[in-house]
Write an enzyme that holds these catalytic residues in place. Structure first.
Site, PDB file in Angstrom:
ATOM      1  N   CYS A 112      42.538  67.692  34.002  1.00 56.84           N
ATOM      2  CA  CYS A 112      41.784  66.896  33.025  1.00 56.84           C
ATOM      3  C   CYS A 112      42.718  66.255  32.014  1.00 56.84           C
ATOM      4  CB  CYS A 112      40.768  67.776  32.303  1.00 56.84           C
ATOM      5  SG  CYS A 112      41.554  69.019  31.256  1.00 56.84           S
ATOM      6  N   CYS A 123      45.149  68.483  30.152  1.00 57.92           N
ATOM      7  CA  CYS A 123      46.362  68.821  30.908  1.00 57.92           C
ATOM      8  C   CYS A 123      47.397  67.706  30.766  1.00 57.92           C
ATOM      9  CB  CYS A 123      46.038  69.020  32.386  1.00 57.92           C
ATOM     10  SG  CYS A 123      44.779  70.263  32.711  1.00 57.92           S
ATOM     11  N   ASP A 159      41.421  34.920  34.488  1.00 57.40           N
ATOM     12  CA  ASP A 159      42.307  34.131  35.335  1.00 57.40           C
ATOM     13  C   ASP A 159      41.533  32.851  35.679  1.00 57.40           C
ATOM     14  OD1 ASP A 159      44.335  33.421  37.284  1.00 57.40           O
ATOM     15  OD2 ASP A 159      42.888  34.065  38.790  1.00 57.40           O
ATOM     16  N   ASP A 163      41.533  37.896  40.193  1.00 57.82           N
ATOM     17  CA  ASP A 163      41.283  38.099  41.625  1.00 57.82           C
ATOM     18  C   ASP A 163      42.529  38.111  42.493  1.00 57.82           C
ATOM     19  OD1 ASP A 163      41.920  35.350  41.456  1.00 57.82           O
ATOM     20  OD2 ASP A 163      40.781  34.954  43.289  1.00 57.82           O
ATOM     21  N   ASP A 192      47.488  38.791  39.193  1.00 58.60           N
ATOM     22  CA  ASP A 192      46.716  39.358  38.079  1.00 58.60           C
ATOM     23  C   ASP A 192      46.826  40.883  38.002  1.00 58.60           C
ATOM     24  OD1 ASP A 192      45.629  36.806  37.421  1.00 58.60           O
ATOM     25  OD2 ASP A 192      44.217  37.028  39.081  1.00 58.60           O
TER      26      ASP A 192
END
Length: 807
Positions: free
Chosen positions: A13, A16, A429, A625, A629
């Site tokens: 988690c 940690c 973008d 996309d 990017d």
């Protein structure tokens, strides 16, 4: 300074992650430490005074294990191996859990009893049988106890600590009940809670497995970046061509790259002229012309001409490998959101412990009856069992993720749902995100007796033998206009310039301005017609010695882009456009669509740096996309990628929009807000039951009647009730619907007849709840998944009107 990567085992988690980072930073020579829970890796930046043995020792003392990465296995392979181990544990746990549930609860649903385990006739066997079946499940899930108590001793109790305490409370009370049965009190046969411990542990294991499965899939997709490079290359030794592997390529090698081939690695063109598709890097759909002395990048595609290139970078030094590395680093640097439940549980666990022990001591001393004392102790721990607290966040996240999927949105993590509604800046973008990502004919300009259709027919006919992207866009436009193409003769393609061909014994030239000048075509009259800075590429068309027309191609906005940007502006969310295209074009397009700021001529690292700057003042969402990017998507607080984009962009994004529209972005923001509210409601109900139940478990009822203590069975029932209420509340998110209403502005309406025409056009598409405001031109309707915005616009156009924002 140097950077080193290590594998870390034992983390479960955010607590940690924090512990490992703090421990690493305390080690001499460590300047920077970043841990990724998803990849289970530690990245450190160190100086000359760094000692690896000291780091390993410190991390071991913290309760984790550090080691050098296993280079024989890829990260995806390691995670796949872990996934198989987790699945095996679940199957093994179920082997014991199923008969345990049959024995403990079978009689409640009138299943036949096993004679030697009958609760009334053989109560001791009944209890021992449950104990024997529960112990293996607890042994299989030993890591939850190991990590849970380790975090308690470290002073950072987490969800594992709550699970460990809750299940052990049920188990040890079961052991206590078994002892009581053995001593003759058979009433305790109805007070066993062994199955509670086993069920909780198994459900937690299933949840962890699903989480790991998601992480493994993401990592596997990320590694697909390397598949962009071809496995082999053609080495030219001055006389012959030899096929060599990617690993054999060396700096200064001369490689042959044929049309259609992928560039094997980074280099410089030494011979030839070609067109390169760099969309993978820049995101721009228009190919770049390249000649001698210009740089080519590994992973991009050679389209037209054969070239000889000299290798300048290989292996980890290439641009593509650098992107892979930066994506990984950005993923590790992204600080994990500390879940509200984890924060609360850090205080909740020790407080419950103190209350339970205090209750035990008080009633032992006050009543002199250990049975009463242990009853109070167990009742407090059972009623404070963290089931509801543990379910509060994941049930809401799981339900919301399902609702998101129904609305065409894939959520990679719960953090994504928590962050989306907080976004105060959204960076887009350009190509493929707010535009369609493909070239189309935007304008046909005639300069003589030709009509527009005749000119389009002529140029499409001339371009038939060409495979250039602009030629393909023109051919598509001609096909859509149902134009019959003419026969072409004497076709010749001149790389970087244009084409020359004959139709019906007439010579024609199609190409750029330089091609016109080389063929002594008189120019000048076209300059007033060319619109610079609008993202259009112009094709000159000439016959003999005169210019007869121009055709421009461009990448158009997506159908719903105008509406989405307008809505985001109404929500006071700042919008920014980031693109590799030239500054003039990007500025023009941002102004046209209503985006507040625009940045052009950007490389992937430029986008990342801008996102870093935006993060100083905003919660940033990046929408993209392409591979170009990927770094920016990882750097942003929330990365949103499109399914129409590359696998790498999809794996870099925290959210994937599966539909080819941007309206889903508005749905994501709306769902995020509702999910966070739901999580807070769940946490309230979880604590409401605990705060109500704990005082009763402590003996509050004795105020009203002496000796009236809460039975652990009732405590368990109350605990279950809290869990049920949390789950039912979370299930409300299943009814979530996205953007139900769409609004568009229709131009040209002036009367009731116009209103009726528009309504009839939309009714023909089976749209409902249609409203038309003649004064403002606003038309609203209920969204139908089967009807796209493009279909709506076409229907309105056929009715004789236009939708604002469309040319």
């Amino acid at each position: 300074m140097k950077e080193i990567m290590y594998d870390i085992k034992g983390m479960t988690c955010a607590a940690c992650v924090s512990a490992v980072e703090k421990t690493a930073l305390k080690t001499n020579g460590v300047l920077e430490a970043n841990v990724s829970l998803a990849t289970e890796q530690l990245r450190v930046v160190v100086n000359e005074g760094y000692l690896e043995k000291e780091l390993f020792k410190n991390i071991t003392l913290t309760g984790f294990k550090a080691s050098l990465p296993d280079l024989d296995l890829s990260l995806a392979e390691k995670q796949q191996k872990k996934l198989k181990e987790m699945w095996s544990s679940i199957v093994l746990a179920l082997i014991f859990l199923v008969p345990l549930l049959y024995i403990s609860m079978g009689s409640m649903i009138f299943l036949p009893q096993i004679p030697f385990l009958d609760i009334d006739k053989k109560p001791l066997n009944f209890a021992i049988g449950q104990l024997v079946l529960t112990l293996p499940v607890m042994i299989i899930a030993y890591k939850y106890y190991l990590n849970g108590f380790k975090n308690i001793f470290r002073g950072h109790p987490n969800m594992d600590s709550l699970v460990a305490i809750g299940t052990l409370s049920s188990f040890f009370y079961g052991v206590y009940a078994l002892i009581k049965i053995a001593l003759g009190d058979v009433s305790y046969a109805h007070k066993l809670y062994f199955e509670s411990a086993a069920v909780i542990l198994t459900l937690i294991m299933v949840g962890k497995f699903l989480e790991q499965k998601s992480t493994t899939k993401t990592t596997s997709e990320l590694e697909k970046l390397m598949d962009l490079k071809p496995k082999t290359a053609l080495l030219f030794d001055g006389n012959t061509y030899l096929e060599i592997t990617q690993e054999e390529i060396k700096i200064s090698n001369i490689l042959m790259v044929r049309p259609g081939d992928v560039i094997p690695t980074d280099g410089v063109i030494r011979s030839g002229f070609t067109t390169i598709d760099e969309q993978m890097m820049t995101g721009e759909s228009l190919p770049k012309e390249k000649t001698v002395g210009e740089v080519v990048i590994g992973g991009t595609v050679n389209i037209t001409g054969a070239i000889l290139m000299e290798v300048t970078e290989v292996g980890d030094k290439t641009v593509l490998s650098t992107i892979i590395k930066k994506v990984s680093e950005a993923q590790m640097k992204k600080a994990p959101i500390q879940k509200l439940a984890d924060i609360i549980s850090g205080y909740f666990v020790p407080i419950v412990f103190i209350i339970a022990i205090s209750g035990l001591l008080f009633w032992w001393l006050f009543s002199k009856d250990f049975n009463i004392a242990i009853n109070v102790f167990v009742s407090v721990l059972v009623i404070a069992c963290p089931c509801a607290l543990g379910l509060a966040t994941p049930t809401a996240i799981m339900t919301a993720s399902g609702s998101a999927a129904k609305n065409g949105i894939l959520i990679a993590s719960g953090e994504s749902l928590e962050v989306a509604h907080k976004a105060s800046l959204i960076a887009f973008d350009k190509t493929g995100t707010i535009t369609k990502g493909e070239l189309s004919v935007s304008e046909v300009i005639t300069l003589n007796e030709f009509t527009k259709l005749e000119l389009l027919q002529l140029v499409a006919s001339l371009e038939q033998p060409s495979n250039h992207p602009i030629a393909l866009a023109i051919l598509k436009a001609a096909e859509e206009a149902n134009l019959k193409l003419k026969q072409v003769t004497n076709f010749s393609n001149h790389l970087g310039l244009g084409i020359k061909a004959e139709i019906e014994e007439n010579n024609y030239y199609v190409g750029n301005e330089k091609w016109m000048k080389e063929n002594k075509i008189k120019l000048g009259q076209e300059k007033a017609l060319i619109k610079k800075g609008e993202g259009k590429s112009y094709l000159y068309v000439a016959s003999k010695e005169r210019l007869i027309g121009l055709i421009s191609v461009s990448d158009d906005f997506k159908d719903d882009a105008f509406k989405v940007i307008k809505r985001l502006n109404e929500l006071n969310i700042k919008t920014v456009l980031l693109s590799g295209d030239n500054v003039e074009t990007v500025t023009y397009m941002s102004e046209k669509i209503g985006i507040k700021e625009a940045y052009g001529s950007l490389f992937p690292e430029d986008k990342q740096n801008l996102i870093k700057e935006f993060k100083k003042d905003h919660t940033v969402m990046m929408v993209g996309d392409g591979i170009n990017d990927a770094i920016a998507l990882k750097e942003a607080h929330l990365g949103v990628s499109l399914s129409s984009g590359t696998d790498v962009a999809m794996s870099s994004g925290d959210v994937v929009l599966m539909r080819d529209d941007l309206t889903s972005l508005l749905t994501l923001i709306k769902l995020s807000k509702k999910t966070v509210i739901n999580i807070k409601e769940n946490l309230f109900w979880a604590f409401f039951y605990n705060m109500l139940g704990i005082p009763i478990a402590l003996g509050l009822l004795t105020i009203f009647k002496k000796g009236l203590f809460l039975n652990p069975m009732i405590a368990a029932a109350m605990m279950s009730l809290s869990s049920v209420s949390v789950v039912l509340n979370a299930l409300r998110l299943k009814r979530f619907k996205g953007e139900e209403k769409m609004e568009i502005k229709v131009l040209g309406m002036s009367c009731k007849r116009c209103e009726k025409r528009v309504k009839d056009a939309l009714k023909a598409l089976k749209l409902k709840k249609i409203r038309v405001d003649l004064l403002t031109g606003i038309v609203s309707f209920k969204i139908n998944d089967k009807v796209s915005l493009k279909m709506v616009e076409e229907a309105i156009n056929e009715a004789g009107y236009t939708v604002e924002g469309k040319d």
